[in-house]
Design a protein around this motif. Structure first.
Motif, mmCIF file in Angstrom:
data_model
loop_
_atom_site.group_PDB
_atom_site.id
_atom_site.type_symbol
_atom_site.label_atom_id
_atom_site.label_comp_id
_atom_site.label_asym_id
_atom_site.label_seq_id
_atom_site.Cartn_x
_atom_site.Cartn_y
_atom_site.Cartn_z
ATOM 1 N N ALA A 110 0.842 -1.204 0.000
ATOM 2 C CA ALA A 110 0.000 0.000 0.000
ATOM 3 C C ALA A 110 0.871 1.246 0.000
ATOM 4 O O ALA A 110 0.585 2.228 -0.702
ATOM 5 C CB ALA A 110 -0.936 -0.005 1.198
ATOM 6 N N PHE A 111 1.936 1.206 0.759
ATOM 7 C CA PHE A 111 2.876 2.318 0.761
ATOM 8 C C PHE A 111 3.502 2.488 -0.619
ATOM 9 O O PHE A 111 3.582 3.593 -1.151
ATOM 10 C CB PHE A 111 3.952 2.092 1.823
ATOM 11 N N LEU A 112 3.936 1.371 -1.213
ATOM 12 C CA LEU A 112 4.536 1.404 -2.549
ATOM 13 C C LEU A 112 3.533 1.912 -3.588
ATOM 14 O O LEU A 112 3.869 2.736 -4.438
ATOM 15 C CB LEU A 112 5.041 0.016 -2.944
ATOM 16 N N GLY A 113 2.304 1.422 -3.527
ATOM 17 C CA GLY A 113 1.277 1.864 -4.470
ATOM 18 C C GLY A 113 0.993 3.351 -4.358
ATOM 19 O O GLY A 113 0.844 4.048 -5.363
ATOM 20 N N GLY A 114 0.939 3.858 -3.136
ATOM 21 C CA GLY A 114 0.733 5.292 -2.940
ATOM 22 C C GLY A 114 1.895 6.113 -3.448
ATOM 23 O O GLY A 114 1.722 7.167 -4.064
ATOM 24 N N TRP A 115 3.093 5.607 -3.215
ATOM 25 C CA TRP A 115 4.286 6.316 -3.682
ATOM 26 C C TRP A 115 4.357 6.329 -5.203
ATOM 27 O O TRP A 115 4.598 7.373 -5.815
ATOM 28 C CB TRP A 115 5.527 5.661 -3.076
ATOM 29 N N LEU A 116 4.134 5.158 -5.826
ATOM 30 C CA LEU A 116 4.165 5.090 -7.289
ATOM 31 C C LEU A 116 3.029 5.890 -7.917
ATOM 32 O O LEU A 116 3.223 6.549 -8.937
ATOM 33 C CB LEU A 116 4.088 3.637 -7.760
ATOM 34 N N GLY A 117 1.860 5.832 -7.307
ATOM 35 C CA GLY A 117 0.735 6.604 -7.826
ATOM 36 C C GLY A 117 1.011 8.094 -7.790
ATOM 37 O O GLY A 117 0.682 8.824 -8.725
ATOM 38 N N GLY A 118 1.610 8.548 -6.710
ATOM 39 C CA GLY A 118 1.961 9.963 -6.606
ATOM 40 C C GLY A 118 3.068 10.355 -7.557
ATOM 41 O O GLY A 118 3.058 11.430 -8.147
ATOM 42 N N LEU A 119 4.024 9.451 -7.735
ATOM 43 C CA LEU A 119 5.175 9.739 -8.584
ATOM 44 C C LEU A 119 4.811 9.714 -10.071
ATOM 45 O O LEU A 119 5.159 10.621 -10.822
ATOM 46 C CB LEU A 119 6.284 8.718 -8.302
ATOM 47 N N LEU A 120 4.100 8.682 -10.493
ATOM 48 C CA LEU A 120 3.815 8.500 -11.918
ATOM 49 C C LEU A 120 2.553 9.210 -12.397
ATOM 50 O O LEU A 120 2.507 9.721 -13.511
ATOM 51 C CB LEU A 120 3.693 7.011 -12.238
ATOM 52 N N PHE A 121 1.516 9.212 -11.571
ATOM 53 C CA PHE A 121 0.225 9.721 -12.027
ATOM 54 C C PHE A 121 -0.282 10.909 -11.230
ATOM 55 O O PHE A 121 -1.408 11.365 -11.447
ATOM 56 C CB PHE A 121 -0.835 8.606 -11.947
ATOM 57 N N ASN A 122 0.502 11.390 -10.287
ATOM 58 C CA ASN A 122 0.074 12.465 -9.399
ATOM 59 C C ASN A 122 -1.245 12.104 -8.721
ATOM 60 O O ASN A 122 -2.143 12.920 -8.613
ATOM 61 C CB ASN A 122 -0.030 13.799 -10.152
ATOM 62 N N ALA A 123 -1.353 10.841 -8.304
ATOM 63 C CA ALA A 123 -2.578 10.337 -7.684
ATOM 64 C C ALA A 123 -2.230 9.612 -6.382
ATOM 65 O O ALA A 123 -2.194 8.397 -6.335
ATOM 66 C CB ALA A 123 -3.292 9.392 -8.641
ATOM 67 N N PRO A 124 -1.948 10.329 -5.312
ATOM 68 C CA PRO A 124 -1.549 9.681 -4.061
ATOM 69 C C PRO A 124 -2.731 9.048 -3.332
ATOM 70 O O PRO A 124 -3.886 9.259 -3.686
ATOM 71 C CB PRO A 124 -0.974 10.841 -3.244
ATOM 72 N N LEU A 125 -2.422 8.263 -2.299
ATOM 73 C CA LEU A 125 -3.456 7.713 -1.437
ATOM 74 C C LEU A 125 -4.039 8.869 -0.637
ATOM 75 O O LEU A 125 -3.319 9.561 0.058
ATOM 76 C CB LEU A 125 -2.867 6.671 -0.483
ATOM 77 N N GLU A 126 -5.330 9.064 -0.753
ATOM 78 C CA GLU A 126 -5.929 10.207 -0.086
ATOM 79 C C GLU A 126 -6.936 9.791 0.975
ATOM 80 O O GLU A 126 -6.709 9.930 2.149
ATOM 81 C CB GLU A 126 -6.597 11.118 -1.112
ATOM 82 N N ASP A 127 -8.073 9.290 0.548
ATOM 83 C CA ASP A 127 -9.175 8.984 1.447
ATOM 84 C C ASP A 127 -9.357 7.480 1.526
ATOM 85 O O ASP A 127 -9.210 6.768 0.526
ATOM 86 C CB ASP A 127 -10.455 9.654 0.915
ATOM 87 N N PHE A 128 -9.704 6.967 2.685
ATOM 88 C CA PHE A 128 -9.858 5.533 2.884
ATOM 89 C C PHE A 128 -10.923 4.945 1.966
ATOM 90 O O PHE A 128 -10.774 3.840 1.473
ATOM 91 C CB PHE A 128 -10.213 5.245 4.349
ATOM 92 N N PHE A 129 -11.983 5.667 1.715
ATOM 93 C CA PHE A 129 -13.097 5.144 0.910
ATOM 94 C C PHE A 129 -13.021 5.526 -0.566
ATOM 95 O O PHE A 129 -13.984 5.386 -1.297
ATOM 96 C CB PHE A 129 -14.434 5.606 1.502
ATOM 97 N N SER A 130 -11.876 5.989 -1.010
ATOM 98 C CA SER A 130 -11.676 6.369 -2.406
ATOM 99 C C SER A 130 -11.295 5.142 -3.228
ATOM 100 O O SER A 130 -10.429 4.355 -2.834
ATOM 101 C CB SER A 130 -10.571 7.423 -2.498
ATOM 102 N N LEU A 131 -11.916 4.981 -4.386
ATOM 103 C CA LEU A 131 -11.588 3.867 -5.279
ATOM 104 C C LEU A 131 -10.139 3.951 -5.741
ATOM 105 O O LEU A 131 -9.444 2.942 -5.828
ATOM 106 C CB LEU A 131 -12.544 3.851 -6.480
ATOM 107 N N GLN A 132 -9.680 5.138 -6.008
ATOM 108 C CA GLN A 132 -8.293 5.362 -6.428
ATOM 109 C C GLN A 132 -7.326 4.849 -5.358
ATOM 110 O O GLN A 132 -6.330 4.185 -5.670
ATOM 111 C CB GLN A 132 -8.078 6.852 -6.643
ATOM 112 N N THR A 133 -7.605 5.107 -4.115
ATOM 113 C CA THR A 133 -6.766 4.648 -3.018
ATOM 114 C C THR A 133 -6.693 3.131 -2.983
ATOM 115 O O THR A 133 -5.620 2.542 -2.853
ATOM 116 C CB THR A 133 -7.304 5.189 -1.683
ATOM 117 N N TRP A 134 -7.835 2.474 -3.108
ATOM 118 C CA TRP A 134 -7.885 1.017 -3.045
ATOM 119 C C TRP A 134 -7.170 0.380 -4.236
ATOM 120 O O TRP A 134 -6.451 -0.600 -4.072
ATOM 121 C CB TRP A 134 -9.330 0.533 -2.957
#
Length: 87
Positions: A40-64
């Motif tokens: 989950a940490f890696l996914g949030g980091w890669l999402g923020g790095l590659l797509f500017n889409a970090p882990l934000e809200d627990f109930f967000s589909l993007q986060t999951w």
């Protein structure tokens, strides 16, 4: 998202990743859940790095989605490392 929310997200993402991956993975459920938190940490980091889409809200589909993809990556890498050690 707070620390405990992130921990719960990682644990659930690890369980989902274990269900998605075919075959028997190395390690038990505890290892899988810990790797899920790392994923989950890696996914949030890669999402923020590659797509500017970090882990934000627990109930967000993007986060999951990011957490599950990160968990899958970590589980596959761990499977290769643990598989080599057994041979």
């Amino acid at each position: 998202m707070g620390f405990f929310g992130f921990l719960l997200l990682g644990l659930l993402a690890g369980a989902i990743a274990k269900l998605i991956l075919p075959g028997k993975q190395a390690g038990g459920w505890f290892i899988t859940l810990i790797l899920g938190v790392v994923g989950a940490f890696l996914g949030g980091w890669l999402g923020g790095l590659l797509f500017n889409a970090p882990l934000e809200d627990f109930f967000s589909l993007q986060t999951w989605v990011l957490a599950i993809i990160g968990s899958l990556i970590v589980l596959v890498i761990y499977g290769f490392i643990a598989g080599r050690r057994r041979a």
